[in-house]
Design a protein around this motif. Structure first.
Motif, PDB file in Angstrom:
ATOM      1  N   GLN A 117      62.979  43.151  18.104  1.00  0.00           N
ATOM      2  CA  GLN A 117      62.521  42.152  17.132  1.00  0.00           C
ATOM      3  C   GLN A 117      61.402  41.319  17.736  1.00  0.00           C
ATOM      4  N   CYS A 118      60.528  40.818  16.871  1.00  0.00           N
ATOM      5  CA  CYS A 118      59.455  39.930  17.298  1.00  0.00           C
ATOM      6  C   CYS A 118      59.961  38.484  17.334  1.00  0.00           C
ATOM      7  N   TYR A 119      59.479  37.723  18.306  1.00  0.00           N
ATOM      8  CA  TYR A 119      59.871  36.317  18.460  1.00  0.00           C
ATOM      9  C   TYR A 119      58.972  35.440  17.591  1.00  0.00           C
ATOM     10  N   GLN A 120      59.303  35.354  16.312  1.00  0.00           N
ATOM     11  CA  GLN A 120      58.516  34.538  15.388  1.00  0.00           C
ATOM     12  C   GLN A 120      59.185  33.169  15.247  1.00  0.00           C
ATOM     13  N   ASN A 121      59.075  32.369  16.293  1.00  0.00           N
ATOM     14  CA  ASN A 121      59.744  31.068  16.315  1.00  0.00           C
ATOM     15  C   ASN A 121      59.151  30.078  15.321  1.00  0.00           C
ATOM     16  N   ARG A 122      57.896  30.295  14.896  1.00  0.00           N
ATOM     17  CA  ARG A 122      57.260  29.324  14.006  1.00  0.00           C
ATOM     18  C   ARG A 122      57.841  29.343  12.594  1.00  0.00           C
ATOM     19  N   ARG A 123      58.719  30.288  12.318  1.00  0.00           N
ATOM     20  CA  ARG A 123      59.469  30.213  11.061  1.00  0.00           C
ATOM     21  C   ARG A 123      60.389  28.993  11.060  1.00  0.00           C
ATOM     22  N   TYR A 124      60.626  28.447  12.241  1.00  0.00           N
ATOM     23  CA  TYR A 124      61.510  27.290  12.369  1.00  0.00           C
ATOM     24  C   TYR A 124      60.747  26.054  12.791  1.00  0.00           C
ATOM     25  N   ASP A 125      59.466  25.976  12.370  1.00  0.00           N
ATOM     26  CA  ASP A 125      58.685  24.749  12.468  1.00  0.00           C
ATOM     27  C   ASP A 125      59.146  23.775  11.393  1.00  0.00           C
ATOM     28  N   SER A 126      59.199  22.506  11.742  1.00  0.00           N
ATOM     29  CA  SER A 126      59.634  21.478  10.801  1.00  0.00           C
ATOM     30  C   SER A 126      58.724  21.383   9.578  1.00  0.00           C
ATOM     31  N   ASP A 127      57.399  21.425   9.784  1.00  0.00           N
ATOM     32  CA  ASP A 127      56.494  21.277   8.643  1.00  0.00           C
ATOM     33  C   ASP A 127      56.642  22.423   7.652  1.00  0.00           C
ATOM     34  N   PHE A 128      56.830  23.638   8.167  1.00  0.00           N
ATOM     35  CA  PHE A 128      57.028  24.805   7.302  1.00  0.00           C
ATOM     36  C   PHE A 128      58.351  24.707   6.544  1.00  0.00           C
ATOM     37  N   LEU A 129      59.429  24.351   7.234  1.00  0.00           N
ATOM     38  CA  LEU A 129      60.740  24.235   6.591  1.00  0.00           C
ATOM     39  C   LEU A 129      60.751  23.118   5.552  1.00  0.00           C
ATOM     40  N   THR A 130      60.062  22.021   5.850  1.00  0.00           N
ATOM     41  CA  THR A 130      59.986  20.908   4.904  1.00  0.00           C
ATOM     42  C   THR A 130      59.244  21.325   3.646  1.00  0.00           C
ATOM     43  N   THR A 131      58.120  22.014   3.829  1.00  0.00           N
ATOM     44  CA  THR A 131      57.330  22.460   2.684  1.00  0.00           C
ATOM     45  C   THR A 131      58.101  23.444   1.828  1.00  0.00           C
ATOM     46  N   ARG A 132      58.825  24.352   2.462  1.00  0.00           N
ATOM     47  CA  ARG A 132      59.680  25.282   1.705  1.00  0.00           C
ATOM     48  C   ARG A 132      60.685  24.525   0.848  1.00  0.00           C
ATOM     49  N   ALA A 133      61.315  23.508   1.437  1.00  0.00           N
ATOM     50  CA  ALA A 133      62.332  22.741   0.705  1.00  0.00           C
ATOM     51  C   ALA A 133      61.721  22.020  -0.497  1.00  0.00           C
ATOM     52  N   VAL A 134      60.506  21.498  -0.340  1.00  0.00           N
ATOM     53  CA  VAL A 134      59.832  20.821  -1.454  1.00  0.00           C
ATOM     54  C   VAL A 134      59.525  21.822  -2.569  1.00  0.00           C
ATOM     55  N   ILE A 135      59.010  22.986  -2.212  1.00  0.00           N
ATOM     56  CA  ILE A 135      58.731  24.018  -3.214  1.00  0.00           C
ATOM     57  C   ILE A 135      60.002  24.380  -3.969  1.00  0.00           C
ATOM     58  N   GLU A 136      61.084  24.569  -3.221  1.00  0.00           N
ATOM     59  CA  GLU A 136      62.338  25.009  -3.835  1.00  0.00           C
ATOM     60  C   GLU A 136      63.030  23.912  -4.639  1.00  0.00           C
TER      61      GLU A 136
END
Length: 339
Positions: A117-136
């Protein structure tokens, strides 16, 4: 308990992996391999074997997961070696040198009935997670446009590079973060428009990119530059009923650079009110609202949680093979015009 060995003992291992692996009771870091394991750039961990003998990793039956944190040109060979010795593998990004290498190593792992697997740690950036929550939340209404910016003011970096290399390009080195965020949430786009530049001229480093991903009526833009004295907002999201703006990026890297680590610091990587984004929208009755959005908590250790669940409990991988290949293909197409 999942027992881990690292290949590489540089910044990637010590800054972006070990602080998170050591923050999980279900993980045990046993061995770190490097060509010069006694180099004093990073403090050694007590109880961990540091070695320049790669077979000390490969022939250790206790080691279940090998994490590869070396230059991209050695990712494939080290990954194949680990798979040949019955080890699961986690590989830093960019995952491989090409999409074809990625497809090949994924197939090889499947044949071996092992996980890579690839280490895509930026999926767990706060700004990205926050933006996802706002969209949802639905408050923005139908989504129309998303802007994702990842800016620096580091002119000394491109100025110091005198020849072009796709693998040390800005697109491969930094675009891999945001492109994966796009693919992981929105899926494969209908089409992509590429604007990938060498601002210092031909034969120099790729130091700018602007990619537009089209999904029917939605456009998602990913933009980055080494020459932004004042960074653009990290995320701007427009919908038919509102807009969300998040100016500041995830703070985990900021804290890691200060050696303010997740172990023993409950506020590691946590936004304070000055970092919160602003949501402005009209509700169903047409009333105007403007409010601060408390940031979601980022945590790069969640990549380790994911791969632990896949290896130990047989759960599906969160970072899927097809997503990793799609990211590689997009980067390869984007860099084609540079030389």
């Amino acid at each position: 308990m999942l027992t881990i060995a690292y290949i590489g003992n540089g910044k990637s291992t010590n800054r972006y992996h070990l602080p998170f692996a050591l923050n999980r009771d279900c993980l045990k870091v046993k061995t770190i391999y490097a060509r010069n394991p006694h180099k004093a750039e990073w403090d050694k961990l007590p109880g961990v074997l540091y070695t320049d003998d790669i077979q000390a990793v490969m022939n250790d039956a206790e080691i279940q997961l090998v994490v590869i944190c070396t230059h991209i040109d050695s990712h494939y060979s080290y990954a194949k070696l680990a798979l040949d010795h019955g080890k699961h593998v986690l590989v830093e990004k960019p995952f491989m040198m090409s999409a074809e290498e990625a497809k090949s190593i994924f197939e090889y792992a499947r044949e071996k009935k092992l996980i890579i697997q690839c280490y895509q740690n930026r999926r767990y950036d706060s700004d990205f997670l926050t933006t996802r929550a706002v969209i949802e939340s639905g408050k923005l209404g139908e989504l129309l446009e998303v802007e994702m910016n990842y800016d620096y003011y580091r002119p000394e970096t491109p100025n110091s590079v005198k020849q072009f290399s796709r693998y040390s390009s800005y697109l491969f080195g930094h675009g891999v973060h945001t492109i994966d965020q796009v693919i992981s949430y929105f899926g494969t786009p209908d089409r992509v428009h590429y604007d990938v530049r060498q601002l210092l001229g031909p034969g120099r480093m790729n130091d700018y990119f602007d990619l537009d991903f089209y999904y029917s009526t939605l456009k998602v833009s990913v933009k980055s530059s080494f020459f932004r004295l004042k960074a653009r907002p990290s995320f701007v999201v427009y919908g038919k009923k509102g807009v969300f703006v998040k100016h500041s990026i995830d703070r985990q890297e900021e804290h890691l650079k200060l050696f303010y680590l997740p172990q023993g610091h409950a506020d590691f990587g946590v936004d304070t009110p000055e970092h919160y984004g602003t949501l402005t929208y009209l509700d169903d009755e047409g009333n105007y609202h403007e409010e601060k959005v408390v940031s979601a908590r980022g945590d790069y250790a969640r990549v380790y949680d994911d791969i632990y669940e896949a290896i130990v409990n047989g759960r599906e991988k969160t970072i899927r093979d097809d997503e990793t290949v799609a990211v590689m293909e997009i980067m390869e197409r984007g860099i084609e015009g540079c030389s």
